[in-house]
Design a protein around this motif. Structure first.
Motif, short mmCIF file in Angstrom:
data_model
loop_
_atom_site.label_atom_id
_atom_site.label_comp_id
_atom_site.label_asym_id
_atom_site.label_seq_id
_atom_site.Cartn_x
_atom_site.Cartn_y
_atom_site.Cartn_z
N SER A 1 1.93 7.37 2.42
CA SER A 1 0.64 7.51 1.75
C SER A 1 -0.38 6.57 2.38
O SER A 1 -1.55 6.95 2.57
N ALA A 2 0.04 5.36 2.70
CA ALA A 2 -0.84 4.41 3.37
C ALA A 2 -1.20 4.92 4.75
O ALA A 2 -2.37 4.87 5.16
N LEU A 3 -0.21 5.40 5.48
CA LEU A 3 -0.48 5.95 6.81
C LEU A 3 -1.50 7.08 6.73
O LEU A 3 -2.46 7.11 7.49
N GLY A 4 -1.32 7.97 5.77
CA GLY A 4 -2.27 9.07 5.60
C GLY A 4 -3.67 8.58 5.28
O GLY A 4 -4.65 9.10 5.81
N ALA A 5 -3.77 7.56 4.42
CA ALA A 5 -5.08 7.01 4.08
C ALA A 5 -5.74 6.37 5.29
O ALA A 5 -6.92 6.58 5.56
N PHE A 6 -4.96 5.59 6.07
CA PHE A 6 -5.51 4.95 7.26
C PHE A 6 -5.97 5.98 8.29
O PHE A 6 -7.03 5.84 8.89
N ILE B 1 0.89 -1.16 0.00
CA ILE B 1 0.00 0.00 0.00
C ILE B 1 0.93 1.21 0.00
O ILE B 1 1.66 1.44 0.97
N ASP B 2 0.91 1.93 -1.10
CA ASP B 2 1.85 3.02 -1.27
C ASP B 2 1.20 4.17 -2.05
O ASP B 2 -0.02 4.21 -2.20
N TYR B 3 2.03 5.05 -2.55
CA TYR B 3 1.59 6.22 -3.29
C TYR B 3 0.64 5.87 -4.43
O TYR B 3 -0.30 6.61 -4.72
N HIS B 4 0.85 4.72 -5.05
CA HIS B 4 0.03 4.33 -6.19
C HIS B 4 -1.29 3.67 -5.78
O HIS B 4 -2.29 3.82 -6.48
N THR B 5 -1.30 2.93 -4.69
CA THR B 5 -2.49 2.16 -4.31
C THR B 5 -3.31 2.81 -3.19
O THR B 5 -4.50 2.50 -3.06
N ALA B 6 -2.72 3.68 -2.39
CA ALA B 6 -3.44 4.29 -1.27
C ALA B 6 -4.68 5.08 -1.71
O ALA B 6 -5.73 4.99 -1.06
N PRO B 7 -4.63 5.86 -2.81
CA PRO B 7 -5.83 6.57 -3.23
C PRO B 7 -6.99 5.63 -3.58
O PRO B 7 -8.15 5.93 -3.27
#
Length: 92
Positions: free
Chosen positions: A41-46, A5-11
């Protein structure tokens, strides 16, 4: 959940977990057993999902966190982290 889960998948994750159908679920548990990497990015999404759910009076929890992922999430103390799904459920 599976893979990084990164910049590409978090959105995509954020979009999926903030749909109307998911918003009304009283307890949302994400099992990260098969997630081998996450970045900020994952942390931000969570954190965003957790905040939205808390504002709506709903719960959010992460389980099955692998050591590599735990190193990113745990130090922040921003998210409810659990070993297993059973730990999140009432009586667990």
């Amino acid at each position: 959940m599976e893979g990084p889960i990164d910049y590409h998948t978090a959105p995509q994750l954020l979009g999926h977990l903030t749909t109307t159908e998911i918003q009304n679920v009283p307890l949302l548990i994400l099992d990260l057993t098969r997630v081998d990497f996450c970045d900020s990015s994952a942390l931000g999404a969570f954190v965003d999902i957790h905040r939205r759910r808390a504002d709506a009076g709903h719960r959010f929890a992460l389980t099955g966190i692998q050591p590599e992922v735990r190193r990113i999430l745990e130090p922040t103390h921003l998210l409810p982290l659990h070993e297993t799904v059973e730990d999140v459920l009432p009586g667990g």
